[in-house]
Design a protein around this motif. Structure first.
Motif, PDB file in Angstrom:
ATOM      1  N   HIS A  42      30.702  23.312  40.427  1.00 41.29           N
ATOM      2  CA  HIS A  42      32.127  23.591  40.658  1.00 41.29           C
ATOM      3  C   HIS A  42      32.926  23.783  39.381  1.00 41.29           C
ATOM      4  CE1 HIS A  42      32.380  22.397  45.181  1.00 41.29           C
ATOM      5  NE2 HIS A  42      31.460  23.296  44.915  1.00 41.29           N
ATOM      6  N   LEU A  43      32.314  23.428  38.249  1.00 43.31           N
ATOM      7  CA  LEU A  43      32.964  23.728  36.969  1.00 43.31           C
ATOM      8  C   LEU A  43      33.176  25.226  36.803  1.00 43.31           C
ATOM      9  CD1 LEU A  43      33.991  22.679  34.232  1.00 43.31           C
ATOM     10  CD2 LEU A  43      31.623  22.656  33.425  1.00 43.31           C
ATOM     11  N   MET A  44      32.317  26.035  37.439  1.00 44.21           N
ATOM     12  CA  MET A  44      32.427  27.491  37.290  1.00 44.21           C
ATOM     13  C   MET A  44      33.672  28.056  37.974  1.00 44.21           C
ATOM     14  SD  MET A  44      28.504  28.882  37.300  1.00 44.21           S
ATOM     15  CE  MET A  44      29.021  30.463  36.614  1.00 44.21           C
ATOM     16  N   LYS A  45      34.333  27.267  38.802  1.00 43.91           N
ATOM     17  CA  LYS A  45      35.613  27.713  39.379  1.00 43.91           C
ATOM     18  C   LYS A  45      36.729  27.682  38.337  1.00 43.91           C
ATOM     19  CE  LYS A  45      34.852  25.633  43.941  1.00 43.91           C
ATOM     20  NZ  LYS A  45      35.429  24.627  44.872  1.00 43.91           N
ATOM     21  N   TYR A  46      36.518  26.905  37.287  1.00 48.03           N
ATOM     22  CA  TYR A  46      37.593  26.656  36.323  1.00 48.03           C
ATOM     23  C   TYR A  46      37.272  27.175  34.926  1.00 48.03           C
ATOM     24  CZ  TYR A  46      38.757  23.803  40.261  1.00 48.03           C
ATOM     25  OH  TYR A  46      39.034  23.412  41.546  1.00 48.03           O
ATOM     26  N   GLY A  97      10.876  25.150  14.766  1.00 47.23           N
ATOM     27  CA  GLY A  97      12.065  25.934  15.090  1.00 47.23           C
ATOM     28  C   GLY A  97      12.616  25.506  16.443  1.00 47.23           C
ATOM     29  N   SER A  98      13.645  26.199  16.878  1.00 49.32           N
ATOM     30  CA  SER A  98      14.274  25.878  18.167  1.00 49.32           C
ATOM     31  C   SER A  98      14.597  27.153  18.930  1.00 49.32           C
ATOM     32  CB  SER A  98      15.605  25.140  17.959  1.00 49.32           C
ATOM     33  OG  SER A  98      15.423  23.900  17.348  1.00 49.32           O
ATOM     34  N   TYR A  99      14.519  27.048  20.239  1.00 50.61           N
ATOM     35  CA  TYR A  99      15.175  28.042  21.092  1.00 50.61           C
ATOM     36  C   TYR A  99      16.642  27.641  21.206  1.00 50.61           C
ATOM     37  CZ  TYR A  99      10.408  29.313  22.284  1.00 50.61           C
ATOM     38  OH  TYR A  99       9.094  29.710  22.207  1.00 50.61           O
ATOM     39  N   VAL A 100      17.504  28.656  21.147  1.00 50.03           N
ATOM     40  CA  VAL A 100      18.943  28.396  21.114  1.00 50.03           C
ATOM     41  C   VAL A 100      19.600  29.225  22.213  1.00 50.03           C
ATOM     42  CG1 VAL A 100      21.002  28.411  19.645  1.00 50.03           C
ATOM     43  CG2 VAL A 100      18.733  28.202  18.594  1.00 50.03           C
ATOM     44  N   PHE A 101      20.616  28.635  22.822  1.00 48.16           N
ATOM     45  CA  PHE A 101      21.413  29.384  23.792  1.00 48.16           C
ATOM     46  C   PHE A 101      22.875  29.235  23.426  1.00 48.16           C
ATOM     47  CE2 PHE A 101      23.680  29.434  28.017  1.00 48.16           C
ATOM     48  CZ  PHE A 101      23.587  30.803  28.210  1.00 48.16           C
ATOM     49  N   SER A 102      23.581  30.374  23.345  1.00 50.69           N
ATOM     50  CA  SER A 102      25.025  30.319  23.091  1.00 50.69           C
ATOM     51  C   SER A 102      25.747  31.041  24.223  1.00 50.69           C
ATOM     52  CB  SER A 102      25.360  30.946  21.741  1.00 50.69           C
ATOM     53  OG  SER A 102      25.056  32.320  21.741  1.00 50.69           O
ATOM     54  N   GLN A 103      26.882  30.491  24.609  1.00 50.05           N
ATOM     55  CA  GLN A 103      27.638  31.058  25.734  1.00 50.05           C
ATOM     56  C   GLN A 103      29.119  30.689  25.559  1.00 50.05           C
ATOM     57  OE1 GLN A 103      26.587  29.568  29.727  1.00 50.05           O
ATOM     58  NE2 GLN A 103      26.421  31.697  30.382  1.00 50.05           N
ATOM     59  N   LYS A 104      29.921  31.724  25.380  1.00 49.46           N
ATOM     60  CA  LYS A 104      31.360  31.488  25.229  1.00 49.46           C
ATOM     61  C   LYS A 104      31.998  31.429  26.619  1.00 49.46           C
ATOM     62  CE  LYS A 104      35.512  33.645  23.246  1.00 49.46           C
ATOM     63  NZ  LYS A 104      36.066  34.913  22.741  1.00 49.46           N
ATOM     64  N   TRP A 105      32.636  30.295  26.885  1.00 46.05           N
ATOM     65  CA  TRP A 105      33.302  30.084  28.178  1.00 46.05           C
ATOM     66  C   TRP A 105      34.815  30.090  27.977  1.00 46.05           C
ATOM     67  CZ3 TRP A 105      30.883  28.991  32.975  1.00 46.05           C
ATOM     68  CH2 TRP A 105      29.506  28.816  32.923  1.00 46.05           C
ATOM     69  N   ARG A 106      35.513  30.766  28.879  1.00 45.91           N
ATOM     70  CA  ARG A 106      36.966  30.719  28.859  1.00 45.91           C
ATOM     71  C   ARG A 106      37.450  29.798  29.982  1.00 45.91           C
ATOM     72  NH1 ARG A 106      41.507  35.559  29.060  1.00 45.91           N
ATOM     73  NH2 ARG A 106      43.245  34.109  28.808  1.00 45.91           N
ATOM     74  N   HIS A 107      38.245  28.820  29.609  1.00 43.17           N
ATOM     75  CA  HIS A 107      38.757  27.864  30.602  1.00 43.17           C
ATOM     76  C   HIS A 107      40.011  28.395  31.287  1.00 43.17           C
ATOM     77  CE1 HIS A 107      35.903  25.095  29.198  1.00 43.17           C
ATOM     78  NE2 HIS A 107      36.639  24.270  28.482  1.00 43.17           N
ATOM     79  N   GLU A 123      39.820  14.501  41.445  1.00 47.15           N
ATOM     80  CA  GLU A 123      39.148  15.778  41.741  1.00 47.15           C
ATOM     81  C   GLU A 123      38.468  16.345  40.488  1.00 47.15           C
ATOM     82  OE1 GLU A 123      41.997  17.517  45.341  1.00 47.15           O
ATOM     83  OE2 GLU A 123      42.674  17.681  43.261  1.00 47.15           O
ATOM     84  N   GLN A 124      39.131  16.212  39.355  1.00 46.07           N
ATOM     85  CA  GLN A 124      38.520  16.682  38.099  1.00 46.07           C
ATOM     86  C   GLN A 124      37.224  15.923  37.823  1.00 46.07           C
ATOM     87  OE1 GLN A 124      41.387  16.204  34.942  1.00 46.07           O
ATOM     88  NE2 GLN A 124      42.761  17.780  35.739  1.00 46.07           N
ATOM     89  N   GLU A 125      37.248  14.630  38.076  1.00 43.38           N
ATOM     90  CA  GLU A 125      36.059  13.802  37.822  1.00 43.38           C
ATOM     91  C   GLU A 125      34.908  14.218  38.731  1.00 43.38           C
ATOM     92  OE1 GLU A 125      37.814   9.906  38.279  1.00 43.38           O
ATOM     93  OE2 GLU A 125      38.311   9.798  36.122  1.00 43.38           O
ATOM     94  N   GLN A 126      35.238  14.669  39.945  1.00 42.42           N
ATOM     95  CA  GLN A 126      34.181  15.134  40.846  1.00 42.42           C
ATOM     96  C   GLN A 126      33.606  16.467  40.377  1.00 42.42           C
ATOM     97  OE1 GLN A 126      35.917  14.553  44.897  1.00 42.42           O
ATOM     98  NE2 GLN A 126      34.314  12.986  44.806  1.00 42.42           N
ATOM     99  N   VAL A 127      34.417  17.256  39.701  1.00 39.53           N
ATOM    100  CA  VAL A 127      33.918  18.521  39.145  1.00 39.53           C
ATOM    101  C   VAL A 127      32.948  18.231  38.003  1.00 39.53           C
ATOM    102  CG1 VAL A 127      34.570  20.578  37.822  1.00 39.53           C
ATOM    103  CG2 VAL A 127      35.919  19.905  39.820  1.00 39.53           C
ATOM    104  N   ILE A 128      33.310  17.293  37.146  1.00 34.95           N
ATOM    105  CA  ILE A 128      32.476  17.018  35.974  1.00 34.95           C
ATOM    106  C   ILE A 128      31.317  16.071  36.305  1.00 34.95           C
ATOM    107  CG2 ILE A 128      32.437  16.029  33.643  1.00 34.95           C
ATOM    108  CD1 ILE A 128      33.940  18.685  33.736  1.00 34.95           C
ATOM    109  N   GLY A 129      31.596  15.012  37.055  1.00 31.22           N
ATOM    110  CA  GLY A 129      30.547  14.025  37.350  1.00 31.22           C
ATOM    111  C   GLY A 129      30.637  12.782  36.494  1.00 31.22           C
ATOM    112  N   ARG A 130      31.710  12.659  35.732  1.00 35.82           N
ATOM    113  CA  ARG A 130      31.984  11.445  34.949  1.00 35.82           C
ATOM    114  C   ARG A 130      33.469  11.136  35.078  1.00 35.82           C
ATOM    115  NH1 ARG A 130      27.468  10.820  31.149  1.00 35.82           N
ATOM    116  NH2 ARG A 130      28.563   9.007  30.368  1.00 35.82           N
ATOM    117  N   THR A 131      33.850   9.881  34.761  1.00 37.42           N
ATOM    118  CA  THR A 131      35.271   9.560  34.767  1.00 37.42           C
ATOM    119  C   THR A 131      35.906  10.138  33.511  1.00 37.42           C
ATOM    120  OG1 THR A 131      34.972   7.426  33.672  1.00 37.42           O
ATOM    121  CG2 THR A 131      34.907   7.456  36.101  1.00 37.42           C
TER     122      THR A 131
END
Ligand code: HEM
Ligand code: MG
Length: 299
Positions: A274-278, A167-177, A189-197
């Protein structure tokens, strides 16, 4: 992984174009037969759609009093040193219904819902979809650093010898952007928030990678072991309200909670995500998705 430990159908079937999420609370007199019958009938009449079921800690204890996976607990609200909170909306039963065709997924949803109507109240009823190149509505590709091939099972499935193996442990979380705010940032700046281009989806390296990026907060090693989880999130929503329904599977719950605490700035290094700001977490729940044989044994 031995043959007897078969996860429920669809765990590794990626990427469907459509997904639907149902979170329900069981009525006190609901029993396992009703849930399993609902599931079996829907699976038989909709073979092109994957239907998996998972349970909250209290519901699992009630439905299967004989044993309890070691890590399984209800999700509790998390308060961050970053000033943000992740709310807890733990419920009893989670249906993950997904496939290629949105119409067939919806037909399966209606069938499951109808079969569960007398025994449960539906508290989350959300359709998700795959965007081009598996991009989140922020425009960034989501899922790239997921484990591949058999490594998905190592990350997502409780190993042999442990209670709930297969089986698996599962986590669900609804995020509003908050896309208006996010889109006001420059692409850099967006890329610095995410950490990828953004366009080419390359991970930032060395000094270019901020410790506050989402990737920095969630790419974690403990005692040299990468705390890999297997993510199957999708975007959801409409013009006014939209975001990501985050969905992840793990072989233990600590892998997930460690990432959440690091996002919240609770890991002692002074950094938060910093993703949590958005984006704002609106729900949160832990589930146990039993293996197919443990599910069969419920009947
Ligand atoms: C990576 C988006 C929430 C765990 C990523 C990436 C994106 C992304 C774009 C980079 C590409 C990739 O490897 O997938 C989001 C969004 C979220 C969200 C939009 C909610 C608003 C979460 C949460 C967790 C998480 C709540 C943990 C519980 C991860 C992990 C990675 C990742 C483990 C891969 C890190 C690595 O090893 O490079 N996410 N994510 N994400 N995210 Fe999230
Ligand atoms: Mg990495």
């Amino acid at each position: 992984h031995s043959q007897s430990l078969i996860p429920q159908p669809g765990l590794l079937a990626e990427p469907g174009r459509s997904a639907h999420y149902l979170e329900m609370n069981l009525h006190p007199d609901a029993d396992t037969a009703e849930i399993c019958t609902a599931l079996d009938r829907a699976r038989q009449s909709r073979p092109e759609v994957y239907i998996a079921v998972a349970f909250g800690a209290d519901a699992w204890q009630r439905l299967q009093p004989a044993w309890h996976p070691a890590d399984l607990q209800s999700f509790g609200e998390l308060r961050g040193n970053n000033g943000y909170t992740m709310p807890a909306t733990q419920r009893d039963v989670f249906f993950w219904i997904h496939g290629e065709d949105q119409g067939e997924v919806m037909n399966a949803v209606l069938q499951v819902h109808e079969a569960m109507r007398d025994v449960a109240a539906t508290l989350l009823d959300l359709n998700g979809f795959k965007n081009r190149e598996a991009r989140d509505l922020t425009g960034f590709v989501d899922g790239t650093a997921n484990p591949k091939g058999d490594k998905r099972l190592d990350a997502a499935v409780i190993p042999e010898g442990e209670t709930g193996a297969g089986g698996s442990y599962v986590f669900s979380q609804k995020w509003r952007h908050h896309l208006q705010a996010f889109n006001q940032l420059s692409v850099h700046e967006q890329e610095q928030v995410i950490g990828r281009t953004k366009q080419d989806n390359v991970e930032l390296e060395g000094d270019a990678m901020p410790p506050t990026s989402h990737v920095s907060r969630t790419d974690v090693k403990i005692d040299g072991v990468g705390q890999k989880i297997y993510r199957r999130s999708t975007p959801y929503g409409g013009a006014e309200e939209h975001g990501l329904y985050f969905l992840a599977f793990a072989c233990n719950l600590r892998r997930i909670s460690v990432q959440l605490e690091r996002m919240l700035g609770n890991s002692g290094d002074g950094y938060s995500d910093h993703l949590m700001k958005y984006s704002t977490a609106l729900t949160g729940a832990y589930w146990f998705m039993p293996s197919q044989s443990d599910l069969n044994a419920l009947l």
